[in-house]
Enzyme design. Structure first.
Site, mmCIF file in Angstrom:
data_model
loop_
_atom_site.group_PDB
_atom_site.id
_atom_site.type_symbol
_atom_site.label_atom_id
_atom_site.label_comp_id
_atom_site.label_asym_id
_atom_site.label_seq_id
_atom_site.Cartn_x
_atom_site.Cartn_y
_atom_site.Cartn_z
ATOM 1 N N TYR A 27 4.213 6.231 11.357
ATOM 2 C CA TYR A 27 3.937 5.106 11.755
ATOM 3 C C TYR A 27 5.277 3.989 10.926
ATOM 4 O O TYR A 27 5.521 2.744 11.387
ATOM 5 C CB TYR A 27 3.330 4.238 11.450
ATOM 6 C CG TYR A 27 2.311 4.055 10.736
ATOM 7 C CD1 TYR A 27 2.213 3.367 9.535
ATOM 8 C CD2 TYR A 27 0.953 5.469 10.954
ATOM 9 C CE1 TYR A 27 1.190 3.343 8.452
ATOM 10 C CE2 TYR A 27 0.435 4.734 9.615
ATOM 11 C CZ TYR A 27 -0.006 3.917 8.612
ATOM 12 O OH TYR A 27 -0.503 3.546 7.268
ATOM 13 N N HIS A 85 -3.767 4.896 4.658
ATOM 14 C CA HIS A 85 -4.062 3.721 4.542
ATOM 15 C C HIS A 85 -6.124 4.819 3.964
ATOM 16 O O HIS A 85 -6.806 3.946 2.618
ATOM 17 C CB HIS A 85 -5.351 3.300 6.117
ATOM 18 C CG HIS A 85 -6.102 2.933 6.180
ATOM 19 N ND1 HIS A 85 -6.912 1.434 6.014
ATOM 20 C CD2 HIS A 85 -7.510 3.193 7.221
ATOM 21 C CE1 HIS A 85 -7.737 1.363 6.181
ATOM 22 N NE2 HIS A 85 -8.525 1.975 6.804
ATOM 23 N N ARG A 124 0.939 -1.238 0.188
ATOM 24 C CA ARG A 124 -0.148 0.089 -0.680
ATOM 25 C C ARG A 124 0.792 1.382 0.437
ATOM 26 O O ARG A 124 1.318 1.306 0.939
ATOM 27 C CB ARG A 124 -0.960 0.330 0.482
ATOM 28 C CG ARG A 124 -1.831 1.089 1.257
ATOM 29 C CD ARG A 124 -2.426 0.937 2.469
ATOM 30 N NE ARG A 124 -1.953 2.030 3.253
ATOM 31 C CZ ARG A 124 -1.520 1.780 4.565
ATOM 32 N NH1 ARG A 124 -2.147 0.862 5.358
ATOM 33 N NH2 ARG A 124 -1.299 2.853 5.149
HETATM 34 C C1 LIG Z 1 -14.982 -5.227 11.774
HETATM 35 C C2 LIG Z 1 -13.951 -4.113 11.445
HETATM 36 N N1 LIG Z 1 -13.138 -3.307 12.446
HETATM 37 C C3 LIG Z 1 -12.329 -2.487 12.892
HETATM 38 C C4 LIG Z 1 -12.839 -1.345 11.474
HETATM 39 C C5 LIG Z 1 -11.371 -0.394 11.505
HETATM 40 N N2 LIG Z 1 -10.800 -0.199 10.233
HETATM 41 C C6 LIG Z 1 -11.265 0.328 8.618
HETATM 42 S S1 LIG Z 1 -9.415 -0.525 7.154
HETATM 43 C C7 LIG Z 1 -8.878 -1.534 9.219
HETATM 44 C C8 LIG Z 1 -7.406 -2.046 8.416
HETATM 45 C C9 LIG Z 1 -7.790 -2.573 7.724
HETATM 46 O O1 LIG Z 1 -7.007 -3.277 7.105
HETATM 47 P P1 LIG Z 1 -6.708 -4.818 5.960
HETATM 48 O O2 LIG Z 1 -7.478 -5.825 5.971
HETATM 49 O O3 LIG Z 1 -5.316 -5.251 6.454
HETATM 50 O O4 LIG Z 1 -6.555 -3.811 4.288
HETATM 51 P P2 LIG Z 1 -6.303 -2.324 4.124
HETATM 52 O O5 LIG Z 1 -6.417 -1.018 5.117
HETATM 53 O O6 LIG Z 1 -4.603 -2.423 4.172
HETATM 54 O O7 LIG Z 1 -6.397 -2.725 2.314
HETATM 55 C C10 LIG Z 1 -9.867 -1.252 10.269
HETATM 56 C C11 LIG Z 1 -8.453 -1.735 12.411
HETATM 57 C C12 LIG Z 1 -13.983 -1.670 10.604
HETATM 58 N N3 LIG Z 1 -13.405 -1.043 9.625
HETATM 59 N N4 LIG Z 1 -14.674 -2.798 10.395
#
Ligand SMILES: Cc1ncc(C[n+]2csc(CCOP(=O)(O)OP(=O)(O)O)c2C)c(N)n1
Lengths: 432, 334
Positions: A331, A322, A318
């Site tokens: 970070y 985010h 990425r």
């Molecule tokens: C059930 C839930 N827990 C926490 C979140 C908050 N949250 C949104 S995106 C994220 C990180 C997700 O990371 P990843 O699965 O690696 O996907 P990426 O963003 O890297 O594409 C978090 C913790 C959420 N949206 N839903």
């Protein structure tokens, strides 16, 4: 009484236990060196028959399928041998996604909308998959697969209307920007709750199989999200009923500020999650559009011939934050995106086309200009319907639409209450 | 018919009419469900329409949502309402909001059946009444029958409804109505008018309460098992109470409630679920908002306690004739 915290109870000569808390290799300020990331040469991975039993190729869950080599040639058994036209279309779609992301990111910074999420550096994951799937196959995406919509021909104006929550937004501004719902393009309504789409994709696939349909389902989640219970429920269901579904895990190394080690990456690969379920697992170079295409096409054929589910880990990075609410310099090392050993997916596909004599820098520059113009024109068109930053655009009473098929009395009452309240306030709604 | 047979018949009748309906859940296929509610359906409709699932409630509901998106009408069974919590996110964040968040492009016309309530010595994991959690969620309907006749008509309506429905089945009265005394067995449904169930198709619309007994002295609002306990108390005490069986909590038949309370001037709410933030609180607030000038006594709530459902002390927890009788005395005093 419970034991007091902090007191050590030594037993014999045992050394004290210690807790392992993962830590990424590089933090802000650190020099980056990805030398220890294992990247097998392109063309090295064998390509099993799509009918083979999953247990016969577990090695593919631990290595990496790669097609484009250092000299930008497509090599090995996984080379999908796509026509130059298809390659150019894929390139254009990826460039369009990048241009779209760029403009919408800026629109957010200009206060035209509240939020945006880019897929910079991982465009191949969604675009190449969209080209390998049939248009009728159903996608259950997460929030970083805008490439599916672009590749399937969703008008960018419609996507932007949704991002702006304007009068052209068919979701009536009910969803966070980028949480599209596009049934006409086989794109399921995106949820903000991570990984809920996983069992839903399996359900759709099971329904398709039980109706003797020929369509399959595909779903995407991030590597961080594989820790959610829904992920494991989905894999269990999929293996039990041999559901015609493709699970995509987009391993872009970061889940907001948590590196992939917090989802278990230190111990194994994400593709290996498939092994315990008896599901086919493939780990692919996610920045290699040809590898993504080939793996998706292979998994689609397996699903379509009742071979069951496949889990594909897309090893990628990425490059941006985010979301617009994130600042990755807090970070991770600023050097990471450039040091990423798998390069840039758009550049790699372009170089390949150049090397095989089907493209050149001038055409690339023209294409970049064209897609930028297309995106700009779409933005202009969408902004005629308003932007979120200039007041709320939806009719007040639409707030209550769509909770149920028919509105029950208590919602009708609450709607009236709200309208009365607004009328009494004297504030014109569209100025708020 | 008893209530289980009526529920079975509802699925049978609708499945015969609509090939989109599928029944799924732990043990529902080959075995026909731990309460036998789906008995015979797999044999009749095949394994792709009636099937056993892995033990993952979030998986069951998540898969059902996906099936809905395809165009099926899943009727998942959650074996006991106590096990609906692992599926809560799929129900609350997904099924309940799908229509709203997709601008109507996708809907989740699924009906989650689940036995609920106590009175069978089920301990704290086979006795809960979680209806209040779902009435608090926008976008799901909550239905609770009190007789076999209602169970069949309401379940057919629920399955044919285009919104997600939580259909809670009061397991204490699966086999017969019951007067609320722990040492007395449930009667047989055959002697009860609600046990007369046509074998064919009929519907009871969601959102319509049933005035089980007309009366002048006080309105008793109840649903499920508690309808029968209230009826017994009325029979024992001779109080001229009006018993309203709510049948569906969302959408609620507010007109029937209002008319009854305005007529009697007194309102008592009886449910088995824990008291604090229970559905009774909502009912009391509604009655107070709408009928305040007609009330001659404070609205009275009779409920379970704010504890987990105890095993050996189950009958101390259960709102039985004694607790209801005392509340009746209190509300009729002034
Ligand atoms: C059930 C839930 N827990 C926490 C979140 C908050 N949250 C949104 S995106 C994220 C990180 C997700 O990371 P990843 O699965 O690696 O996907 P990426 O963003 O890297 O594409 C978090 C913790 C959420 N949206 N839903």
């Amino acid at each position: 009484m419970g034991e007091e915290p902090g007191i050590v109870h030594p037993r014999g000569n045992l050394p004290p236990l210690s807790l392992h808390v993962p830590e990424p290799k590089f933090r802000p300020g650190d020099a980056v060196d990805f030398a220890d990331v294992a990247i097998p040469p392109a063309g090295a991975a064998r390509r099993p028959d799509t009918a083979d039993a999953a247990r016969d190729f577990t090695d593919l869950a631990y290595s990496m399928v790669r097609v484009l080599d250092e000299n930008h040639q497509a090599v090995g058994a996984w080379n999908p041998r796509l026509s130059p036209d298809t390659l150019r279309r894929m390139l254009r779609h990826m460039a369009t996604v990048r241009a779209f992301d760029e403009r919408m990111f800026r629109a957010q910074r200009q206060g035209k909308t509240s939020f945006y999420m880019k897929s910079l550096g991982e465009e191949a994951v969604a675009v190449a998959a969209a080209h390998a799937l049939d248009a009728e196959d159903m996608c259950f995406p997460s929030y970083r697969q805008q490439g599916l919509l672009i590749a399937r021909g969703c008008p960018m104006v419609d996507m932007m209307n949704q991002i702006y929550s304007n009068t052209g937004d068919k979701l009536q501004g009910k969803q966070l920007p980028i949480m599209y719902s596009e049934k006409r393009f086989g794109f399921f309504s995106i949820s903000g709750n991570l990984t809920t789409q996983y069992p839903q994709a399996v359900g759709w696939a099971m329904a398709s199989a039980s109706k003797s349909d020929t369509r399959i389902a595909a779903t995407w989640c991030g590597e961080g999200s594989t820790a959610e219970g829904d992920f494991h429920s989905a894999l269990t269901f999929a293996t039990v009923y041999r559901a015609p579904v493709i699970f995509n895990v987009v391993n872009n190394q970061w889940a907001i500020s948590s590196f992939s080690g917090f989802a278990g990456a230190e111990a194994t690969t994400f593709a290996a999650r498939a092994v315990g379920y008896g599901i086919a697992g493939l780990r692919v170079d996610g920045n290699d559009a040809l590898a993504v295409y080939a793996a998706t096409a292979w998994a689609a054929e397996r699903a379509r011939t009742n071979g069951g589910p496949t889990l594909i880990e897309h090893f990628t990075y990425r490059t941006e934050g985010h979301s617009t609410s994130d600042d990755p310099t807090q970070y991770r090392s600023a050097g990471e995106p450039n040091a990423w050993p798998l390069g840039d997916p758009i550049r790699r596909l372009k170089d390949h086309l150049v090397v095989i004599g089907e493209w050149d820098e001038a055409r690339q520059a023209d294409m970049d200009r064209e897609v930028a113009e297309e995106v700009k024109a779409a933005q202009k068109e969408a902004e005629k319907n308003g932007v979120l930053g200039h007041g709320l655009r939806q009719p007040l009473d639409s707030l209550f639409d769509g909770v149920f098929e028919e509105m029950p009395w208590h919602l009708r009452e609450q709607r009236q209450m709200m309208i009365d309240e607004e009328t009494a306030s004297g504030r014109p709604w569209d100025r708020k | 018919m008893n209530m289980i047979q009526a529920i079975n018949s509802a699925m049978d009748v609708t499945m015969a009419r609509d090939p989109a309906i599928v029944v799924m859940g732990e043990d529902v296929g080959y075995f026909g469900g731990v309460f036998r509610a789906t008995a015979g359906l797999q044999k009749k409709y095949g394994k792709t329409r009636v099937f056993d699932t892995p033990i993952t409630e979030c998986g069951i509901i998540g898969v059902a949502v996906g099936m809905s998106a395809y165009g099926l009408r899943p009727v998942p069974e959650i074996q006991f309402a106590d096990y609906i919590y692992p599926a809560l996110d799929q129900l609350v964040s997904e099924a309940a909001r799908l229509r709203y968040r997709s601008g109507g492009e996708f809907t989740a016309p699924l009906t989650v059946r689940s036995p609920f309530g106590g009175g069978i010595f089920g301990g704290q994991t086979h006795s809960q009444s979680p209806e209040g959690i779902f009435t608090h969620v926008s976008g799901v309907k909550t239905v609770i029958p009190s007789t076999p006749y209602d169970a069949k008509g309401l379940l057919i309506a629920a399955i044919e409804d285009n919104d997600p429905v939580i259909f809670f089945e009061p397991k204490r009265i699966y086999n017969g109505p019951f007067n609320g005394h722990w040492d007395r067995p449930a009667e047989n449904w055959s002697k009860h008018p609600g046990g007369e169930v046509p074998t064919g198709y009929y519907k009871i619309p969601l959102g319509k309460a049933n005035v089980v007994r007309a009366g002048e002295a006080v309105t008793m609002l109840a649903y499920g098992t508690m309808v029968h306990v209230c009826a017994q108390v009325v029979a024992d005490t001779g109080v001229d109470a009006e018993i309203v069986d709510l049948r569906t909590l969302v959408p609620l038949d507010i007109a029937t409630i209002e008319a009854s309370v305005r007529k009697t001037g007194r309102c008592m709410i009886v449910h088995e679920a824990t008291r604090t933030s229970g559905f009774g609180a909502e009912l009391a607030a509604l009655v107070q908002e709408r009928c305040f000038y007609h009330l001659e006594a404070p609205v009275e709530r009779v409920t379970g306690f704010d504890t987990p459902y105890p095993h050996s002390l189950e009958w101390a927890y259960f709102p039985g004739p004694v607790r209801i009788g005392q509340a009746l005395k209190k509300i009729l005093k002034d």
